[in-house]
Design a protein around this motif. Structure first.
Motif, PDB file in Angstrom:
ATOM      1  N   MET A 263      33.894  48.310  32.111  1.00  0.00           N
ATOM      2  CA  MET A 263      33.764  46.957  32.033  1.00  0.00           C
ATOM      3  C   MET A 263      35.124  46.202  32.206  1.00  0.00           C
ATOM      4  O   MET A 263      35.095  45.028  32.691  1.00  0.00           O
ATOM      5  N   TYR A 264      36.124  46.722  32.254  1.00  0.00           N
ATOM      6  CA  TYR A 264      37.257  46.238  32.831  1.00  0.00           C
ATOM      7  C   TYR A 264      37.646  46.078  34.298  1.00  0.00           C
ATOM      8  O   TYR A 264      38.682  45.102  34.652  1.00  0.00           O
ATOM      9  N   CYS A 265      36.445  46.427  35.046  1.00  0.00           N
ATOM     10  CA  CYS A 265      36.533  46.178  36.351  1.00  0.00           C
ATOM     11  C   CYS A 265      36.113  45.012  36.680  1.00  0.00           C
ATOM     12  O   CYS A 265      35.806  44.663  38.032  1.00  0.00           O
ATOM     13  N   ALA A 266      35.802  44.090  36.025  1.00  0.00           N
ATOM     14  CA  ALA A 266      35.265  42.752  36.122  1.00  0.00           C
ATOM     15  C   ALA A 266      35.941  41.925  36.986  1.00  0.00           C
ATOM     16  O   ALA A 266      35.106  41.267  38.076  1.00  0.00           O
ATOM     17  N   PRO A 267      37.162  41.751  37.038  1.00  0.00           N
ATOM     18  CA  PRO A 267      38.066  40.906  38.153  1.00  0.00           C
ATOM     19  C   PRO A 267      37.706  41.469  39.517  1.00  0.00           C
ATOM     20  O   PRO A 267      37.692  40.841  40.459  1.00  0.00           O
ATOM     21  N   VAL A 268      37.207  42.937  39.674  1.00  0.00           N
ATOM     22  CA  VAL A 268      36.908  43.466  41.136  1.00  0.00           C
ATOM     23  C   VAL A 268      35.613  42.500  41.703  1.00  0.00           C
ATOM     24  O   VAL A 268      35.370  42.256  42.643  1.00  0.00           O
ATOM     25  N   PHE A 269      34.593  42.662  40.693  1.00  0.00           N
ATOM     26  CA  PHE A 269      33.371  41.790  40.989  1.00  0.00           C
ATOM     27  C   PHE A 269      33.682  40.262  41.314  1.00  0.00           C
ATOM     28  O   PHE A 269      33.077  39.713  42.300  1.00  0.00           O
ATOM     29  N   VAL A 270      34.573  39.936  40.658  1.00  0.00           N
ATOM     30  CA  VAL A 270      35.138  38.375  41.015  1.00  0.00           C
ATOM     31  C   VAL A 270      35.630  38.178  42.418  1.00  0.00           C
ATOM     32  O   VAL A 270      35.288  37.373  42.963  1.00  0.00           O
ATOM     33  N   TYR A 271      36.497  39.156  42.462  1.00  0.00           N
ATOM     34  CA  TYR A 271      36.981  39.091  44.124  1.00  0.00           C
ATOM     35  C   TYR A 271      35.917  39.377  45.227  1.00  0.00           C
ATOM     36  O   TYR A 271      36.089  38.532  46.026  1.00  0.00           O
ATOM     37  N   LEU A 272      35.014  40.285  44.773  1.00  0.00           N
ATOM     38  CA  LEU A 272      33.960  40.820  45.906  1.00  0.00           C
ATOM     39  C   LEU A 272      33.215  39.345  45.991  1.00  0.00           C
ATOM     40  O   LEU A 272      32.508  38.923  47.330  1.00  0.00           O
ATOM     41  N   ALA A 273      32.639  38.501  44.849  1.00  0.00           N
ATOM     42  CA  ALA A 273      32.120  37.482  44.884  1.00  0.00           C
ATOM     43  C   ALA A 273      32.704  36.446  45.597  1.00  0.00           C
ATOM     44  O   ALA A 273      32.270  35.548  46.340  1.00  0.00           O
ATOM     45  N   SER A 274      33.988  36.252  45.135  1.00  0.00           N
ATOM     46  CA  SER A 274      34.923  35.253  45.988  1.00  0.00           C
ATOM     47  C   SER A 274      35.054  35.511  47.607  1.00  0.00           C
ATOM     48  O   SER A 274      35.085  34.800  48.464  1.00  0.00           O
ATOM     49  N   PHE A 275      35.114  36.785  47.855  1.00  0.00           N
ATOM     50  CA  PHE A 275      35.125  37.183  49.399  1.00  0.00           C
ATOM     51  C   PHE A 275      33.745  36.578  50.170  1.00  0.00           C
ATOM     52  O   PHE A 275      33.698  35.978  51.094  1.00  0.00           O
ATOM     53  N   ALA A 276      32.363  36.809  49.382  1.00  0.00           N
ATOM     54  CA  ALA A 276      31.226  36.667  49.759  1.00  0.00           C
ATOM     55  C   ALA A 276      31.092  35.090  49.951  1.00  0.00           C
ATOM     56  O   ALA A 276      30.493  34.501  50.956  1.00  0.00           O
ATOM     57  N   LEU A 277      31.572  34.125  49.103  1.00  0.00           N
ATOM     58  CA  LEU A 277      31.596  33.011  48.876  1.00  0.00           C
ATOM     59  C   LEU A 277      32.489  32.312  49.807  1.00  0.00           C
ATOM     60  O   LEU A 277      32.799  31.021  49.542  1.00  0.00           O
ATOM     61  N   ARG A 278      33.491  32.982  50.427  1.00  0.00           N
ATOM     62  CA  ARG A 278      34.735  32.416  51.066  1.00  0.00           C
ATOM     63  C   ARG A 278      35.622  31.768  50.097  1.00  0.00           C
ATOM     64  O   ARG A 278      36.225  30.781  50.620  1.00  0.00           O
TER      65      ARG A 278
END
Length: 303
Positions: free
Chosen positions: A104-119
């Protein structure tokens, strides 16, 4: 002589993270006693909701409840925290407290991937290397290279990662709802959404029985420490503390949860899993600190 709230802010965040770690352990104890993950998740959220409604009643000014955008964004945050609680306890049941809390602590990684996709965030070699290290840590932690009875199940691993993804949705919802209303109003709406959603898949017989069961004190502790008290402390703490500091202190949660599982639930970790936990915690914390350091100071007070 008044109390210096600036000095207390780090303590608020630290205690909140400690309580979240304990919540994972308490949930593990309840599920060991036969309570379903959805029932455990429901009571954690429902008791937290009572806290936020009381907070809203005592301090209604600037709630923003007349704003439709506040309701929409808070509901999105509610979907996120619903998934976070439910998937977290499913992961605990299918794997262990240590594995679930660290995934669950991996959440910031998902935030980064979403931020990459949304530029919204520019990908760099350093960020991709950090994400690769986290993936390596997840592989070591879940022992994907093993197929024996001691290996983490696919359901446990996927649920743990979905808990982190759901938490990222919760954070996004809080961030964009913040300009439209007060923290207590946003949390009240979000946790009301959680209570409504989780009551549907919950075992109604178990849900009713919990109110008079010997395990009720544990349910109460789970809701008070793992939702109501901890989220309130966290919000107050973040108002006067840098996100980078909060990111480091958040490491207390998976560490506390892991120790709870090992000491009180007789869970065990291999050397490879301990290395995986260390890789994930160190890398994710570094990512969070690096991201926070680049944000303007005006964002420190946001969720």
């Amino acid at each position: 002589m008044g109390i210096d709230r600036n000095r207390l802010s780090p303590a608020f965040v630290l205690v909140a993270a400690l309580f979240w770690g304990l919540a994972g352990g308490i949930g593990g104890v309840l599920m060991t006693d036969g309570w379903a993950p959805f029932v455990v998740s429901f009571y954690r959220g429902a008791i937290g909701l009572l806290f936020f409604l009381a907070w809203l009643a005592v301090s209604p000014r600037g709630s923003g409840l007349a704003s439709g955008r506040l309701w929409l964004l808070s509901a999105i945050a509610g979907l996120g925290i619903t998934g976070n609680f439910a998937f977290y306890f499913i992961s605990i049941r299918e794997s262990s407290v240590a594995v679930a809390a660290t995934l669950m602590y991996c959440a910031p990684v998902f935030v980064y991937l979403a931020s990459f996709a949304l530029r919204l965030e520019r990908p760099t070699a350093t960020k991709w290397a950090a994400i690769a290290l986290v993936m390596l840590g997840v592989g070591l932690l879940t022992r994907v290279y093993e197929t024996g009875p001691d290996a983490v199940t696919l359901i446990g691993a996927v649920a743990g990662l979905l808990a982190g993804l759901s938490y990222a949705v919760f954070i996004f919802g809080l961030k964009y709802a913040a300009p439209h209303g007060s923290p207590q109003a946003i949390l009240a709406i979000a946790f009301a959404v959680l209570a409504i959603i989780l009551i549907l898949p919950s075992d109604i017989e178990q849900t009713s029985a919990a109110l008079s069961a010997p395990s009720w004190p544990l349910f109460a502790a789970l809701g008070v420490l793992g939702a109501g008290f901890s989220f309130t402390l966290y919000i107050f703490g973040l108002k006067r503390i840098a996100p980078a500091v909060a990111s480091i202190m958040a490491m207390v949660e998976p560490v506390t949860a892991s120790l709870f599982g090992v000491v009180l639930l007789d869970e065990s970790l291999t050397g490879g899993q301990i290395l995986g936990i260390a890789l994930i915690l160190a890398t994710v914390t570094a990512l969070s600190v690096s991201s926070s350091a680049r944000k303007p100071s005006s964002e420190v007070a946001t969720f």
